[in-house]
Design an enzyme around this catalytic site. Structure first.
Site, PDB file in Angstrom:
ATOM      1  N   ASP A 234       0.872  -1.175   0.000  1.00  8.74           N
ATOM      2  CA  ASP A 234       0.000   0.000   0.000  1.00  8.74           C
ATOM      3  C   ASP A 234       0.909   1.225   0.000  1.00  8.74           C
ATOM      4  OD1 ASP A 234      -2.202   1.905   0.570  1.00  8.74           O
ATOM      5  OD2 ASP A 234      -3.351   0.113   1.067  1.00  8.74           O
ATOM      6  N   HIS A 261       1.959   2.161  -3.147  1.00 12.83           N
ATOM      7  CA  HIS A 261       1.060   3.194  -3.654  1.00 12.83           C
ATOM      8  C   HIS A 261       1.686   4.577  -3.574  1.00 12.83           C
ATOM      9  CE1 HIS A 261      -2.732   0.482  -3.001  1.00 12.83           C
ATOM     10  NE2 HIS A 261      -1.843  -0.038  -3.831  1.00 12.83           N
TER      11      HIS A 261
END
Length: 410
Positions: A234, A261
């Protein structure tokens, strides 16, 4: 920036278990031999300014633990060659009976593996490894922490899985040289503190492991993240500012990001985010590059953010300024505004998408590009409600869109 150092030891604990290989874990017969009590006793007995050291002993290199609580002024050091494994039993992490290891609408049912609450001047250090074993089947069940995270995604619910580290109101906290792997949830959450340094930290978790953020400062000030390598499932780093207060004076310097991310701010920005400096950053193969994300259910003022000397390669969305991040239900109660955003000397290889969106005419994106160059043209540029400045350094793309105003700096 000054590199941290490891303090003298107050206690040295020898490993009694041995790790297996492929995958790294411990033998099933050793799962009922936790080291939690002896590690916690050593931490509790240690004099502030010193460290509890976990180190290998001949063929033994592994420790097994449930939740640990850090104390003021005490460092936990994982020595070179040692591995601290997190327990696979949800019952060890329960905030309330039965709350951990389930999918529900509540979330937050698990204690972290390592917790700090008002543990000023503490730290987690060393050249060893802390492994949450997010991939492993939970005790007595045919499901892993990561399976629960995926189930929560499908059901639009919340996973109850432990973070490796949750640090709350811990001023002057230090992470130094430690390797963190495979958490059930975030690697590190640092919240409501003044003074946090992560230096030389290695984070390595598969990109398929959902919600495994790298390092997340939240409602925090005077934060330095430097010389780290972050490969996660993430956000590599996510600066948050929710109802607990603002985040400000945060430096992210000389880091390398891989899967993940990206370098994110948000999605909670309602506390206010300011004075952010990101410099000498390499992003390779991530889903996103430089990203500010929020929406009108949790937005606030994000200002004075400078990204400088950044290299982004093979990344789907190199630059994302997203005022309509839609993972959460939208209302109009807390509209976001992003202003004073500067990208300077940013080099993008491999194309990708640009998103440059303010919320509306009253809550605009104000952003400057100075020496921002793409090796190949962006595959898509979407912009609206934005004031955009190009220069004085070269910029080799054009932007247009609804309520978009572009000017050139000289």
């Amino acid at each position: 920036m000054v590199e941290p150092s490891i303090p003298a030891s107050c206690a040295v604990l020898q490993a009694k278990l041995s790790s297996t290989r492929n995958p790294s874990s411990i033998a099933e017969a050793d799962e009922n031999k936790p080291d939690t009590v002896r590690i916690q006793r050593a931490i509790d007995a240690c004099t502030p300014g010193q460290a509890v050291v976990l180190q290998p002993d001949n063929s033994h290199d592994a420790f097994l633990s449930g939740p640990l609580q850090l104390r003021k002024g005490v460092a936990l050091v994982i020595g070179r060659g040692a591995i601290l494994f997190g327990s696979r039993s949800p019952r060890d992490y329960d905030v309330t009976p039965g709350a951990c290891g389930v999918v529900d609408q509540n979330g937050r049912g698990c204690k972290p593996l390592i917790a700090g609450d008002r543990a000023d001047d503490a730290g987690v250090m060393g050249d060893g490894v802390i492994d949450g074993r997010g991939w492993a089947k939970l005790t007595g069940r045919n499901v892993s922490w990561w399976d629960l995270a995926q189930e929560a995604k499908v059901k639009n619910a919340n996973q109850n899985c432990p973070r490796i580290m949750q640090l709350t109101r811990c001023n002057n906290f230090t992470l130094y040289r430690i390797t963190l792997k495979n958490p059930g949830n975030f690697h590190v959450m640092y919240s409501q503190g003044d003074g946090f340094t992560a230096w030389g930290v290695v984070i390595k978790t598969p990109k398929s492991a959902r919600n495994t953020d790298g390092i997340d400062p939240s409602s925090a000030t005077n934060v330095t993240i430097a010389h780290c390598s972050i490969d996660a499932g993430d956000d590599n780093v996510a600066i948050k500012a929710g109802s607990s207060g603002p985040s400000s004076h945060i430096t992210v310097a000389h880091n390398r990001f891989y899967s993940g991310h990206g370098m994110s701010i948000g999605s909670e920005t309602n506390g206010g985010v300011s004075a952010i400096r990101v410099t000498d950053l390499s992003i390779e193969g991530a889903d996103n590059g430089l990203r500010i994300k929020s929406n009108s259910s949790r937005g606030g003022l994000v200002r004075d953010v400078v990204y400088e000397d950044v290299r982004i390669n093979n990344t789907k969305n190199p630059i994302m300024m997203d005022s309509n991040y839609t993972f959460y239900r939208n209302t109009r109660a807390l509209p976001p505004t992003f202003t004073g955003i500067v990208l300077r000397n940013v080099h993008v290889s491999g194309g990708g998408k640009l998103l440059l969106e303010g919320l509306d005419a009253a809550h605009r994106l104000d952003i400057a590009f100075d020496g921002v160059v793409f090796d190949s043209p962006p595959s898509l540029i979407r912009a609206r409600h934005a004031n955009i400045t190009f220069g004085p350094g070269p910029v080799n793309f054009n932007v247009s869109g609804e309520d978009v105003h572009v000017k050139r700096a000289h």
